[in-house]
Design an enzyme around this catalytic site. Structure first.
Site, short mmCIF file in Angstrom:
data_model
loop_
_atom_site.label_atom_id
_atom_site.label_comp_id
_atom_site.label_asym_id
_atom_site.label_seq_id
_atom_site.Cartn_x
_atom_site.Cartn_y
_atom_site.Cartn_z
CG PHE A 120 -0.80 0.42 2.67
CD1 PHE A 120 -0.84 2.06 3.00
CD2 PHE A 120 0.51 -0.35 2.99
CE1 PHE A 120 0.11 2.45 3.98
CE2 PHE A 120 1.29 0.84 4.20
CZ PHE A 120 0.63 1.48 4.53
CB THR A 121 4.29 1.49 0.86
OG1 THR A 121 5.08 0.45 0.80
CG2 THR A 121 3.91 1.85 2.48
#
Length: 85
Positions: free
Chosen positions: A15-16
């Site tokens: 998700f980063t």
């Protein structure tokens, strides 16, 4: 290709990749990322698509979506963060 060589595929949710650094403290912000339920569904759909295209789930490996994982690897690629100054 992975398919021609009949390799396994490792899917790692990340998700980063959607992080942005737009504040004066230079701290990544992930507010625009999908919420957990929607992200989990999207990841599961992607995993199923890869499995269908690759011939089944037996060759598709992954961790637990959203879990804290210790992953060891050698990365010779980019890091994707948008840094606005």
């Amino acid at each position: 290709s992975v398919r021609q060589m009949e390799y396994e595929i490792l899917l790692v949710s990340q998700f980063t990749l959607f992080g942005e650094v737009t504040n004066k403290k230079h701290v990544p912000d992930f507010k625009a990322s999908m919420k957990t339920a929607e992200a989990t569904r999207t990841y599961d759909e992607f995993k199923a698509l890869v499995a269908r295209e690759y011939g089944g789930e037996a060759r598709i490996k992954d961790g637990v979506f959203g879990a804290k994982m210790a992953v060891s690897l050698v990365n010779d690629g980019p890091v994707t963060l948008v840094v606005d100054s």
